[in-house]
Design a protein around this motif. Structure first.
Motif, short mmCIF file in Angstrom:
data_model
loop_
_atom_site.label_atom_id
_atom_site.label_comp_id
_atom_site.label_asym_id
_atom_site.label_seq_id
_atom_site.Cartn_x
_atom_site.Cartn_y
_atom_site.Cartn_z
N ASP A 162 0.81 -1.22 0.00
CA ASP A 162 0.00 0.00 0.00
C ASP A 162 0.84 1.27 0.00
N GLY A 163 2.16 1.12 -0.19
CA GLY A 163 3.06 2.26 -0.20
C GLY A 163 3.89 2.37 1.05
N SER A 164 3.46 1.71 2.12
CA SER A 164 4.24 1.72 3.36
C SER A 164 4.23 0.38 4.07
N GLU A 165 3.21 -0.41 3.82
CA GLU A 165 3.11 -1.73 4.45
C GLU A 165 2.99 -2.81 3.40
N MET A 166 3.69 -3.91 3.63
CA MET A 166 3.48 -5.08 2.81
C MET A 166 2.49 -5.98 3.53
N GLY A 167 1.78 -6.77 2.78
CA GLY A 167 0.80 -7.67 3.36
C GLY A 167 0.94 -9.06 2.78
N ALA A 168 0.68 -10.05 3.61
CA ALA A 168 0.75 -11.45 3.18
C ALA A 168 -0.56 -12.14 3.54
N PHE A 169 -1.17 -12.78 2.55
CA PHE A 169 -2.44 -13.48 2.75
C PHE A 169 -2.25 -14.93 2.38
N PHE A 170 -2.62 -15.82 3.29
CA PHE A 170 -2.51 -17.25 3.04
C PHE A 170 -3.78 -17.94 3.53
N ASP A 171 -4.65 -18.31 2.63
CA ASP A 171 -5.84 -19.09 2.97
C ASP A 171 -6.62 -18.52 4.13
N GLY A 172 -6.93 -17.23 4.09
CA GLY A 172 -7.77 -16.62 5.12
C GLY A 172 -7.02 -15.92 6.22
N SER A 173 -5.70 -16.10 6.29
CA SER A 173 -4.89 -15.43 7.31
C SER A 173 -4.16 -14.26 6.65
N PHE A 174 -4.33 -13.06 7.22
CA PHE A 174 -3.74 -11.86 6.64
C PHE A 174 -2.88 -11.17 7.67
N GLN A 175 -1.62 -10.86 7.29
CA GLN A 175 -0.69 -10.15 8.17
C GLN A 175 -0.07 -9.00 7.39
N THR A 176 0.25 -7.94 8.11
CA THR A 176 0.93 -6.80 7.49
C THR A 176 2.14 -6.42 8.31
N GLU A 177 3.08 -5.73 7.64
CA GLU A 177 4.27 -5.25 8.33
C GLU A 177 4.78 -4.01 7.61
N THR A 178 5.14 -3.00 8.39
CA THR A 178 5.69 -1.78 7.81
C THR A 178 7.10 -2.03 7.32
N THR A 179 7.39 -1.53 6.12
CA THR A 179 8.73 -1.70 5.54
C THR A 179 9.39 -0.33 5.45
N THR A 180 10.21 -0.01 6.44
CA THR A 180 10.86 1.30 6.49
C THR A 180 11.95 1.37 5.43
N GLY A 181 11.75 2.23 4.44
CA GLY A 181 12.75 2.41 3.40
C GLY A 181 12.72 1.36 2.33
N TRP A 182 11.86 0.36 2.46
CA TRP A 182 11.77 -0.70 1.47
C TRP A 182 10.42 -0.63 0.80
N PRO A 183 10.20 -1.32 -0.27
CA PRO A 183 11.21 -2.07 -1.02
C PRO A 183 11.96 -1.17 -2.01
N ASP A 184 12.99 -1.72 -2.60
CA ASP A 184 13.74 -1.04 -3.66
C ASP A 184 13.22 -1.58 -4.99
N ILE A 185 12.29 -0.84 -5.59
CA ILE A 185 11.61 -1.34 -6.79
C ILE A 185 12.39 -0.90 -8.03
N ASP A 186 13.06 -1.86 -8.65
CA ASP A 186 13.75 -1.56 -9.90
C ASP A 186 13.68 -2.74 -10.87
N GLY A 187 12.81 -3.71 -10.55
CA GLY A 187 12.67 -4.85 -11.44
C GLY A 187 11.91 -4.50 -12.70
N THR A 188 11.84 -5.47 -13.59
CA THR A 188 11.18 -5.23 -14.88
C THR A 188 10.05 -6.20 -15.17
N ALA A 189 9.93 -7.27 -14.37
CA ALA A 189 8.91 -8.27 -14.68
C ALA A 189 8.54 -9.04 -13.41
N VAL A 190 7.33 -9.61 -13.42
CA VAL A 190 6.86 -10.46 -12.33
C VAL A 190 6.75 -11.87 -12.89
#
Length: 419
Positions: A353-381
């Protein structure tokens, strides 16, 4: 010279005269006392009538109040003081009255409010007739996460105090039917990504709700035997590129370690969600579900983010992690503590969301703030064979969705329910 003397002895006539005055004085006093005993005070005035003001009134909202005043009058029509009244209503379901004549509207209808003192009564007629003051549409806002998804809106006619008025029929309209349509019963259907105002109207009074269609910008269902994006709106992502991945019975099949699907654009500079519905083959080793990075990647410094099953020696079970990397290889991760590769169907999502990453696995959702991350410079998923370490995941991918925003937990669970 002759001397004159006077006798000091009273004369008989004087004695008789004075003595005769005594009975007269007693008689006069007796007469006065007798008159005092016969005098009585006038009787106090009695209540002859009671006037209630105002004599009638209309309340247009439930819980609206009206103050009534009662005045007691004697037979001559004069107002009396220090008179206490008892107040009553002949229909408390319509209007109730308090100890001091305050009337409160309870329900539509007419009630007689009576003030009583000394068995004499006066009354007022009170009418409760709710007047239409507004229309409330609920929910006031709704987000549809897929084209064709629906949401039921309801409308309520209300008086000035927000109480519902029954019996109203509403007409429904959409401000932009190219984004969302609405039925005569208030059922909204998403047509394309965007926002529309849905309005309900009755008797010239309206209320509205905002409906946002925020479906995926990439929807890859493989049902037509291709890896094409079925979303064709403006801003839609390109089609997936397949390398060795066959489409079988509406699934993308990864049956070799080098097989993968690739989205030829990078995500992460803006909020996103990647949703995967897949059944992965059983694996006890490192397995990469998806990742984004540089095409020349060879170390984790080249990663942007990924969802990976890690094998940690001496630790059981294997751990599924959602990872965001920084430019120096530092990372933040959300560790579920459970393995993923067991042959079961799984629903997995990674959000940003711009400051927090989130992980969802079969109904369980967790978030964590990523200070200064991520470093987005990739070109493909990439989905399947890793761009970096040789880790890969085998199995069948049923569907991939990509959103241009970070979905909330309830939205992610809604996608699970829709599978």
């Amino acid at each position: 010279m002759r001397s004159v003397s006077r006798s000091l002895v009273p004369r008989t006539e004087d004695f008789v005269s004075r003595r005769s005055l005594i009975p007269l004085t007693v008689l006069a006093c007796s007469t006065i006392l007798a008159c005092g005993e016969d005098a009585t005070e006038p009787p106090p005035p009695t209540v002859a009538s009671i006037e209630v003001v105002p004599a009638s009134g209309t309340l247009v909202s439930l819980n609206e109040t009206l103050q009534l005043t009662a005045t007691a009058r004697d037979a001559g029509g004069s107002a009396m003081t220090d008179v206490s009244f008892t107040w009553s209503s002949d229909d408390a379901s319509c209007a109730r009255v308090g100890t001091y004549g305050t009337v409160t509207a309870v329900g539509n209808g007419t009630a007689t409010i009576t003030a009583t003192a000394s068995w004499i009564s006066g009354s007022a007629s009170i009418t409760v007739a709710q007047a239409l003051a507004g229309v409330e549409v609920t929910p006031a806002s709704a987000t549809l996460t897929a084209i064709g998804e629906t949401a039921q809106l309801t409308a309520s006619a209300q008086d000035a105090n927000g109480n519902e008025i029954t019996g109203h029929v509403f007409s429904w309209t959409s401000s932009d039917e190219s984004v969302a349509t609405v039925s005569t019963e208030g059922l909204v259907t998403g047509v394309t990504n965007g926002a529309a105002t849905i309005t309900a109207t009755t008797d010239g009074v309206s209320g509205d709700a905002t409906v946002t269609v925020a479906g995926p910008i990439g929807l890859y269902s493989f049902e037509d035997g291709s890896t094409d994006n079925t979303v064709t709106d403006e801003g839609a992502l390109p089609d997936l590129v397949s390398s060795g991945c066959d489409i079988v019975d509406g699934d993308a099949v990864l049956d070799l370690w080098q097989d993968y699907l690739e989205l030829p654009v990078a995500l992460g500079t803006s909020p996103f969600t990647i949703w995967i519905d897949a059944t992965y083959a059983q694996s006890a080793g490192h397995s990469e579900i998806m990742s984004q990075g540089l095409p020349t990647a060879g170390t984790r410094e080249d990663w942007d983010f990924g969802v990976v099953q890690f094998v940690i020696l001496g630790v059981s079970p294997n751990r599924l992690r959602t990872v965001f990397f920084g430019s120096s290889g530092e990372f933040n991760s959300i560790d579920t503590g459970i393995g993923l590769m067991d042959g079961s169907r799984r629903r997995i999502a990674i959000t940003w969301d711009g400051s927090e990453m989130g992980a969802f696995f079969d109904g369980s959702f967790q978030t964590e703030t990523t200070t200064g991350w991520p470093d987005i410079d990739g070109t493909a998923v990439r989905f399947g064979a890793s761009q970096f370490s040789g880790w890969a995941s085998l199995g069948r991918i049923h569907e991939i969705r990509v959103y241009g925003r970070a979905l909330a937990e309830e939205e992610l669970n809604g996608l699970v329910d829709g599978c």
